[in-house]
Design an enzyme around this catalytic site. Structure first.
Site, PDB file in Angstrom:
ATOM      1  N   LYS A  30       0.820  -1.219   0.000  1.00  0.00           N
ATOM      2  CA  LYS A  30       0.000   0.000   0.000  1.00  0.00           C
ATOM      3  C   LYS A  30       0.855   1.270   0.000  1.00  0.00           C
ATOM      4  O   LYS A  30       0.474   2.257  -0.629  1.00  0.00           O
ATOM      5  CB  LYS A  30      -0.958   0.012   1.186  1.00  0.00           C
ATOM      6  CG  LYS A  30      -0.315   0.131   2.558  1.00  0.00           C
ATOM      7  CD  LYS A  30      -1.373   0.151   3.641  1.00  0.00           C
ATOM      8  CE  LYS A  30      -0.738   0.198   5.027  1.00  0.00           C
ATOM      9  NZ  LYS A  30       0.027   1.427   5.261  1.00  0.00           N
ATOM     10  N   THR A  31       1.997   1.261   0.689  1.00  0.00           N
ATOM     11  CA  THR A  31       2.854   2.457   0.685  1.00  0.00           C
ATOM     12  C   THR A  31       3.370   2.733  -0.722  1.00  0.00           C
ATOM     13  O   THR A  31       3.410   3.884  -1.170  1.00  0.00           O
ATOM     14  CB  THR A  31       4.034   2.283   1.658  1.00  0.00           C
ATOM     15  OG1 THR A  31       3.539   2.003   2.968  1.00  0.00           O
ATOM     16  CG2 THR A  31       4.883   3.545   1.711  1.00  0.00           C
ATOM     17  N   ASP A  64      -3.729   7.485   4.752  1.00  0.00           N
ATOM     18  CA  ASP A  64      -3.331   6.094   4.985  1.00  0.00           C
ATOM     19  C   ASP A  64      -3.917   5.615   6.319  1.00  0.00           C
ATOM     20  O   ASP A  64      -4.252   6.415   7.193  1.00  0.00           O
ATOM     21  CB  ASP A  64      -1.801   6.010   5.006  1.00  0.00           C
ATOM     22  CG  ASP A  64      -1.301   4.580   4.942  1.00  0.00           C
ATOM     23  OD1 ASP A  64      -2.106   3.670   4.654  1.00  0.00           O
ATOM     24  OD2 ASP A  64      -0.091   4.371   5.161  1.00  0.00           O
ATOM     25  N   GLU A  65      -4.023   4.294   6.493  1.00  0.00           N
ATOM     26  CA  GLU A  65      -4.494   3.673   7.739  1.00  0.00           C
ATOM     27  C   GLU A  65      -5.825   4.288   8.199  1.00  0.00           C
ATOM     28  O   GLU A  65      -6.002   4.616   9.372  1.00  0.00           O
ATOM     29  CB  GLU A  65      -3.435   3.820   8.842  1.00  0.00           C
ATOM     30  CG  GLU A  65      -2.063   3.281   8.494  1.00  0.00           C
ATOM     31  CD  GLU A  65      -1.979   1.766   8.496  1.00  0.00           C
ATOM     32  OE1 GLU A  65      -3.042   1.105   8.614  1.00  0.00           O
ATOM     33  OE2 GLU A  65      -0.871   1.229   8.365  1.00  0.00           O
ATOM     34  N   GLN A  99      -7.421  -4.976  10.056  1.00  0.00           N
ATOM     35  CA  GLN A  99      -6.302  -4.597  10.914  1.00  0.00           C
ATOM     36  C   GLN A  99      -6.656  -3.435  11.836  1.00  0.00           C
ATOM     37  O   GLN A  99      -5.764  -2.729  12.317  1.00  0.00           O
ATOM     38  CB  GLN A  99      -5.078  -4.232  10.065  1.00  0.00           C
ATOM     39  CG  GLN A  99      -4.523  -5.397   9.264  1.00  0.00           C
ATOM     40  CD  GLN A  99      -3.200  -5.074   8.607  1.00  0.00           C
ATOM     41  OE1 GLN A  99      -2.169  -4.975   9.272  1.00  0.00           O
ATOM     42  NE2 GLN A  99      -3.210  -4.908   7.302  1.00  0.00           N
ATOM     43  N   ARG A 116       2.395 -10.810  10.433  1.00  0.00           N
ATOM     44  CA  ARG A 116       3.728 -10.217  10.578  1.00  0.00           C
ATOM     45  C   ARG A 116       4.806 -11.174  10.090  1.00  0.00           C
ATOM     46  O   ARG A 116       5.942 -10.773   9.856  1.00  0.00           O
ATOM     47  CB  ARG A 116       4.036  -9.884  12.049  1.00  0.00           C
ATOM     48  CG  ARG A 116       3.128  -8.878  12.765  1.00  0.00           C
ATOM     49  CD  ARG A 116       2.903  -7.626  11.990  1.00  0.00           C
ATOM     50  NE  ARG A 116       1.693  -7.725  11.182  1.00  0.00           N
ATOM     51  CZ  ARG A 116       1.399  -6.914  10.183  1.00  0.00           C
ATOM     52  NH1 ARG A 116       2.238  -5.974   9.814  1.00  0.00           N
ATOM     53  NH2 ARG A 116       0.271  -7.061   9.507  1.00  0.00           N
TER      54      ARG A 116
END
Length: 758
Positions: free
Chosen positions: A40-41, A225-226, A256, A621
């Site tokens: 996504k970044t 973002d987020e 998340q 993770r």
């Protein structure tokens, strides 16, 4: 020279189809539902580059928000690498608090703030509330200042001023009154807490049409973002800033969303779609991080949540190893197994830093730390106290603040009696009371009281020395760069000598932190004194810049990062802290009912779904290998418990799990149920079949051990207190290995040792 066609090709190169769609979309409103490890970044960075190079938007039209300073710095660096510094200048990329702070600095007058308003942190808030308690004669034993601070912050995050709060109980009525006093003091002296930054900015935009029109004209592209981590007031700020004209792209993952306890609302993703029905939804489901088996386990777990937008992670990578599961005799055995596995990996060539141990609660780290220390393995606890929040650092910065703003009450209170000058609470209360009556600062009041000789001689002398000290330091360092001022302050004020006298490694660590602070200040000064202006004026010209010192002080309050630790060390952290990170080898410990999921969450459907999302975050993770562990007996908070295995284990695909327990300690099979009799997977019920099998496997009688079990505390007349770490033999020859607090590890025969069980 690169042509437009080449630019377009370079920006879309190495992106999958969904990523390309997100980069080039012409939709005014876009939701990028980005799964863990889906890049996504990269998409956000390439989207911004596309807007600047392909769509020809000026850099200062970009308003890009992310949630951490680390993520913001990474995004800035990657954008500059992609489009060049010339195209980047003027772009606003940062956190919600950082960007809102910039707006308030530019429009301080319109926001009803002094131009030199000061940011205050949680400790400052707590001191201010305690001061109000004393003025109102409120008993701190009955009323918690920290709870009051949390109440005020929550109200601000919900966009509520004191008069907006619905009072339904005596405690809320009390907190509302404190909120009124608290905000009055903040407004009088120019304090702005973290929650106030966002609320004040939102109110500025809502109430001042000129400022709002300026923002609408300037920020034609807003990217967040987020988004699943936004709270109510942050969402409202985005909507207000966007108006009806800006292009808005939000990126998030409802699977998340794990921060509801600090105000985050995962429903904001759905609310955005409701508010903007034409929103284009783009799903990023290809994962570039984890093996196929890890993703399959994560996917199956999260399907048990009902309230989700839905996606399914997949990868072109190999399926990888099965997920390891270990059931320890007790938490000591579990810790030894996990550390043993890490040690084995290291012997095979794996770096310690590529191994992470994740746990639900901070208290679980103690036993893991002890085991790592015994094994002489370096470790780092991720998310420990941030550098700029450490006592000695805050103290030095408070001196610096007071040096340049004598009317800073928080800085005054922090340093006036540190090192000790004989100025106690009685004297300070007298100063506070008169300051309130005279509507002036503590500094001004102190000078007045000294002149009136209205304080006892000893205290008056101490205060006079303090005033003279600050004034003499100012005269001595006024012409120096602020990092040199800081160095002189640390020495002249006496705080360096104070910590030098503190015994042991703690005092040495404090001195090292003070040295590091001076280095950080020098580096900041060199980076910002000649270039990179921090602020802009309304017309976009760089003639309204902040003073470099003021910028540094704002940075330490708002954007201070953790100190770097470069050594090869095992990473320990809570599952909450692990979000956004990735490791080759992940160990999630303590998968037991009441621990993970947490006991307080079990009765609540929404909280249980968040616990499951937390497990999903932990699982995703892992890059190469994932180990899940639990123990039959756990001693936590001084109490020994027998917990059932976490329900999350029953929700994982049995075929992908590999039991490493010495006794084959876990049975993964469950009884299928038809749809009509399907268990309520919200979390209110457990899988009865699974629990029955696990009860049979590890709830056993301990009568033959006569209370001598692993982890039990014992007392020996000669060796003192210790912990049983191993058992051996039977009958009269039965032995215990005990780790004594002061005498090391010893083997003793139970029959002869005359031990007392604790």
């Amino acid at each position: 020279m690169m042509t437009m066609k080449n630019i377009k090709q370079s920006l879309l190169m190495h992106l999958n189809q969904e990523q390309q769609n997100a980069v080039i979309t012409d939709s005014q409103y876009t939701l990028v539902l980005a799964g863990a490890g889906s890049g996504k970044t990269r998409v956000l960075v390439h989207r911004i580059a596309w807007l600047c190079l392909e769509k020809r938007y000026p850099a200062n039209s970009i308003f890009a928000v992310t949630f951490t300073n680390k993520a913001a710095a990474e995004m800035q660096e990657r954008i500059q690498d992609l489009i060049g510094e010339a195209h980047f200048n003027g772009m606003w990329v940062g956190t919600f608090h950082g960007l809102a702070h910039r707006l308030l600095r530019i429009f301080a007058k319109q926001a009803g703030l002094p131009t030199n308003f000061q940011l205050i942190d949680n400790d400052d808030q707590n001191r201010l509330v305690k001061r109000i308690f004393k003025e109102r004669k409120i008993d701190e034993k009955q009323w918690s200042s920290k709870e009051c601070v949390a109440f005020i912050s929550t109200q601000k995050e919900n966009g509520l001023r004191p008069h907006d709060i619905a009072i339904d109980d005596p405690k809320s009525a009390m907190w509302q009154k404190i909120y009124v006093d608290y905000q009055a003091i903040c407004d009088r002296v120019g304090y702005v807490d973290f929650s106030e930054i966002i609320l004040r900015t939102y109110e500025l935009l809502k109430n001042n049409h000129e400022v709002l029109d300026y923002c609408h004209r300037r920020f034609s592209n807003i990217l967040v973002d987020e988004f699943q981590d936004t709270n109510h007031i942050q969402f409202q700020l985005v909507k207000t800033l966007a108006g009806n004209t800006s292009n808005v792209m939000i990126v998030g993952d409802d699977d998340q969303s794990i921060y509801s306890w600090r105000g985050a609302n995962a429903d904001n993703l759905q609310l955005f779609i409701n508010d903007y029905p034409d929103t284009e939804i783009i799903r990023l489901e290809q994962n570039y991080r984890s093996s196929g088996n890890i993703l399959e386990v994560a996917n199956q777990l999260i399907t048990h949540n009902k309230n989700r937008l839905g996606k399914n992670l997949w990868t072109e990578s190999e399926q990888g190893e099965q997920i390891s599961v270990y059931v320890g005799f007790n938490d000591i055995d579990e810790a030894r197994f996990v550390i043993g596995q890490i040690k084995k990996l290291h012997e095979e060539g794996v770096n310690y830093k590529d191994c992470a141990i994740l746990y639900r609660n901070n208290a679980q780290s103690r036993l893991l730390e002890d085991t790592l220390l015994q094994s002489a393995i370096a470790y780092q606890i991720y998310g420990s106290i941030r550098f700029y929040e450490r006592q000695e650092v805050k103290l030095a910065l408070a001196y610096l603040r007071l040096l340049h703003d004598h009317n800073n009450d928080n800085a005054f209170e922090l340093v006036v009696n540190t090192p000790s000058r004989g100025v106690g609470d009685v004297t300070l209360n007298k100063i506070r009371l008169m300051a309130r009556q005279q509507n002036q600062s503590l500094w001004q009041t102190t000078i007045q009281l000294i002149g009136m000789k209205a304080i006892a001689a000893r205290q008056c002398s101490g205060l006079a020395r303090f005033i003279e000290l600050i004034q003499s330091i100012y005269d001595d360092v006024e012409s120096l760069p602020f990092y040199q001022q800081l160095e002189r302050i640390v020495k002249i004020s006496g705080i360096y000598d104070m910590y030098e006298q503190e015994a042991g490694i703690k005092g040495q660590s404090r001195l090292e932190n003070l040295d590091e602070l001076i280095s950080a200040a020098q580096q900041f000064y060199q980076q910002h004194s000649k270039a990179n202006p921090i602020m802009e004026s309304i017309d976009g010209e760089n003639n309204g810049t902040l003073d470099v010192l003021e910028s540094f002080l704002a940075y330490t309050s708002l954007e201070g990062k953790e100190s770097k630790k470069e050594s090869d060390s095992v990473q320990l952290m809570t599952l909450h802290s692990a979000k956004g990170l990735e490791f080759d080898h992940v160990f999630i410990v303590g998968l037991e009912e009441g621990l993970f999921p947490a006991q307080r969450s079990i009765p609540d459907v929404q909280k249980m779904e968040e616990e499951r999302r937390l497990a999903y975050v932990g699982i995703t993770r892992a890059r190469k290998h994932l180990t899940l562990s639990l123990s039959e007996i756990r001693r936590l908070y001084g109490k020994e418990e027998r917990n059932l295995p976490s329900r999350f284990l029953a929700e994982l695909p049995e075929a992908l799990l590999h039991d490493l327990s010495y006794r084959g300690g876990i049975n993964f099979s469950t009884t299928p149920m038809d749809e009509e009799n399907q268990e309520d997977i919200s979390g209110n019920q457990k899988n009865d079949e699974f629990i029955h099998q696990r009860k049979a496997s590890f709830i056993k009688s301990q009568s033959e051990n006569q209370g001598y079990v692993l982890g039990r505390k014992v007392l020996h007349k000669r060796f003192g207190e210790g912990t049983i770490i191993h058992l051996d033999g039977e009958g009269e020859h039965r032995r215990v290995q005990i780790a004594f607090v002061n005498e090391g590890i010893k083997w003793l025969v139970i029959k002869l040792a005359n031990l007392t069980l604790m």
